[in-house]
Design a protein around this motif. Sequence first.
Motif, PDB file in Angstrom:
ATOM      1  N   LEU A  61       0.836  -1.197   0.000  1.00 28.61           N
ATOM      2  CA  LEU A  61       0.000   0.000   0.000  1.00 28.61           C
ATOM      3  C   LEU A  61       0.871   1.247   0.000  1.00 28.61           C
ATOM      4  O   LEU A  61       0.603   2.204  -0.741  1.00 28.61           O
ATOM      5  N   SER A  62       1.934   1.233   0.795  1.00 26.16           N
ATOM      6  CA  SER A  62       2.846   2.382   0.845  1.00 26.16           C
ATOM      7  C   SER A  62       3.518   2.598  -0.504  1.00 26.16           C
ATOM      8  O   SER A  62       3.582   3.729  -1.007  1.00 26.16           O
ATOM      9  N   MET A  63       4.016   1.527  -1.105  1.00 28.03           N
ATOM     10  CA  MET A  63       4.692   1.649  -2.394  1.00 28.03           C
ATOM     11  C   MET A  63       3.731   2.113  -3.474  1.00 28.03           C
ATOM     12  O   MET A  63       4.087   2.926  -4.334  1.00 28.03           O
ATOM     13  N   TYR A  64       2.498   1.632  -3.426  1.00 25.45           N
ATOM     14  CA  TYR A  64       1.520   2.022  -4.442  1.00 25.45           C
ATOM     15  C   TYR A  64       1.164   3.496  -4.327  1.00 25.45           C
ATOM     16  O   TYR A  64       1.120   4.225  -5.335  1.00 25.45           O
ATOM     17  N   LEU A  65       0.930   3.964  -3.102  1.00 25.86           N
ATOM     18  CA  LEU A  65       0.581   5.370  -2.898  1.00 25.86           C
ATOM     19  C   LEU A  65       1.733   6.289  -3.290  1.00 25.86           C
ATOM     20  O   LEU A  65       1.510   7.347  -3.900  1.00 25.86           O
ATOM     21  N   ILE A  66       2.963   5.901  -2.964  1.00 27.98           N
ATOM     22  CA  ILE A  66       4.122   6.714  -3.340  1.00 27.98           C
ATOM     23  C   ILE A  66       4.277   6.745  -4.854  1.00 27.98           C
ATOM     24  O   ILE A  66       4.586   7.789  -5.448  1.00 27.98           O
ATOM     25  N   THR A  67       4.040   5.602  -5.508  1.00 25.71           N
ATOM     26  CA  THR A  67       4.137   5.536  -6.972  1.00 25.71           C
ATOM     27  C   THR A  67       3.130   6.463  -7.635  1.00 25.71           C
ATOM     28  O   THR A  67       3.479   7.253  -8.522  1.00 25.71           O
ATOM     29  N   VAL A  68       1.879   6.368  -7.209  1.00 24.77           N
ATOM     30  CA  VAL A  68       0.822   7.191  -7.796  1.00 24.77           C
ATOM     31  C   VAL A  68       1.078   8.667  -7.509  1.00 24.77           C
ATOM     32  O   VAL A  68       1.018   9.510  -8.418  1.00 24.77           O
ATOM     33  N   PHE A  69       1.383   8.991  -6.260  1.00 25.09           N
ATOM     34  CA  PHE A  69       1.596  10.388  -5.887  1.00 25.09           C
ATOM     35  C   PHE A  69       2.827  10.959  -6.585  1.00 25.09           C
ATOM     36  O   PHE A  69       2.795  12.085  -7.099  1.00 25.09           O
ATOM     37  N   GLY A  70       3.928  10.197  -6.621  1.00 29.85           N
ATOM     38  CA  GLY A  70       5.161  10.689  -7.226  1.00 29.85           C
ATOM     39  C   GLY A  70       5.021  10.939  -8.715  1.00 29.85           C
ATOM     40  O   GLY A  70       5.430  11.995  -9.222  1.00 29.85           O
ATOM     41  N   LEU A 128       7.856   2.934  -9.137  1.00 28.15           N
ATOM     42  CA  LEU A 128       8.073   3.713  -7.918  1.00 28.15           C
ATOM     43  C   LEU A 128       9.325   4.579  -8.022  1.00 28.15           C
ATOM     44  O   LEU A 128       9.332   5.744  -7.598  1.00 28.15           O
ATOM     45  N   MET A 129      10.378   4.038  -8.620  1.00 25.13           N
ATOM     46  CA  MET A 129      11.667   4.725  -8.658  1.00 25.13           C
ATOM     47  C   MET A 129      11.748   5.777  -9.754  1.00 25.13           C
ATOM     48  O   MET A 129      12.528   6.732  -9.636  1.00 25.13           O
ATOM     49  N   ASN A 130      10.993   5.638 -10.839  1.00 25.87           N
ATOM     50  CA  ASN A 130      11.126   6.549 -11.978  1.00 25.87           C
ATOM     51  C   ASN A 130      11.011   8.030 -11.617  1.00 25.87           C
ATOM     52  O   ASN A 130      11.869   8.825 -12.015  1.00 25.87           O
ATOM     53  N   PRO A 131       9.964   8.453 -10.879  1.00 26.43           N
ATOM     54  CA  PRO A 131       9.892   9.895 -10.559  1.00 26.43           C
ATOM     55  C   PRO A 131      11.036  10.369  -9.683  1.00 26.43           C
ATOM     56  O   PRO A 131      11.486  11.510  -9.815  1.00 26.43           O
ATOM     57  N   PHE A 132      11.559   9.503  -8.812  1.00 22.88           N
ATOM     58  CA  PHE A 132      12.695   9.890  -7.973  1.00 22.88           C
ATOM     59  C   PHE A 132      13.955  10.047  -8.823  1.00 22.88           C
ATOM     60  O   PHE A 132      14.740  10.981  -8.616  1.00 22.88           O
ATOM     61  N   ILE A 133      14.159   9.142  -9.771  1.00 18.97           N
ATOM     62  CA  ILE A 133      15.340   9.224 -10.629  1.00 18.97           C
ATOM     63  C   ILE A 133      15.327  10.517 -11.430  1.00 18.97           C
ATOM     64  O   ILE A 133      16.330  11.234 -11.511  1.00 18.97           O
ATOM     65  N   LEU A 183       2.169  11.320 -10.394  1.00 16.02           N
ATOM     66  CA  LEU A 183       1.165  12.360 -10.609  1.00 16.02           C
ATOM     67  C   LEU A 183       1.747  13.744 -10.356  1.00 16.02           C
ATOM     68  O   LEU A 183       1.473  14.694 -11.112  1.00 16.02           O
ATOM     69  N   LEU A 184       2.559  13.872  -9.329  1.00 14.77           N
ATOM     70  CA  LEU A 184       3.207  15.151  -9.026  1.00 14.77           C
ATOM     71  C   LEU A 184       4.147  15.551 -10.156  1.00 14.77           C
ATOM     72  O   LEU A 184       4.225  16.734 -10.526  1.00 14.77           O
ATOM     73  N   LEU A 185       4.840  14.572 -10.729  1.00 11.40           N
ATOM     74  CA  LEU A 185       5.734  14.850 -11.847  1.00 11.40           C
ATOM     75  C   LEU A 185       4.952  15.351 -13.062  1.00 11.40           C
ATOM     76  O   LEU A 185       5.355  16.311 -13.725  1.00 11.40           O
TER      77      LEU A 185
END
Length: 322
Positions: free
Chosen positions: A32-41, A284-289, A43-45
């Motif tokens: 759930l944490s990874m999914y929410l971070i993926t969607v939020f990250g 999950l990692m793409n927006p951080f990269i 979407l923010l990008l």
Amino acid sequence: MEPGNLTGDSEFLLLGFSEEVELQPLVFGLFLSMYLITVFGNLLLILAVSSDSHLHTPMYFFLTNLSFVDICFTSTTVPKMLWNIQTQSKVITYEGCISQIYFFILFAGLDVLLLTVMAYDRFEAICHPLHYMIIMNPQLCGQLVLMSWIISILHSLLESLMVLRLSFCTKLEIPHFFCELNQMIQLACSDTFLNNMVMYFAAVLLAGGPFVGILFSYSKIVSSIHRISSAQGKYKAFSTCASHLSVVSLFYCTILGVYLSSAATQSSHSSAVASVMYTVVTPLMNPFIYSLRNRDIKEALMRFSGMPALKRPIVLGLKKCP
């Protein structure tokens, strides 16, 4: 069990990662944490790039499309897994399984094709900088994304229709957390030769072909960078494609790791755990990269969030430090 065609009332069982009840809350919280971070990250990008006119360029146009596809990609599998854990049920209907296969193949194919298009964009930007904006015009960019969608839709439709022709036993247990195509073919009671041929041919054509295209693009990019005389020019040219190269490496290395590990261990459980890398971790990692390695993205995110953007003189001053 007697083989037979599945009906609309037939069901599959997704076994997931572990049968141990005490581990289910941990698995639920982690995914759930990874999914929410993926969607939020992601979407923010998308919102940051869309709101900043300075980023309305071909590179960021493809990046926003990739972020949208990553949200859809992870949403194809994770919400159903979370729902099954929460309800303590492993059931997925036949229609739900076919739909999951269709959308999973669709968005996985789009990921591959968009990464290839982005490699071509970087090739044109570095190897033909004077003609870049003429070549990568809005019309061509739209056509490249549209063609990626068309190819992915046709491929996923073909694979789904091939699964529909198979016959299965009355009760089926899938040792995975989603309806993975290869697992479905292995569980079929009818002849799967044609399905395997189509699956392997498509994998070579639609995964191997783009990978060769990416390698060719970067071979030309590296050759062009070597011809640049100044070290600062080389660094600037390389930095424009470093983020994309990182994402490509992560995506293809995790997929290769999945299939090598499954081939070595012959364990469906190991394959399911390894699949988490490219189905969940990579989106999950793409927006951080892209945000950590790209100053323009970081400044756009700061402006979008209302924070003052970093001043260029400060950044330039830091670059001069040893």
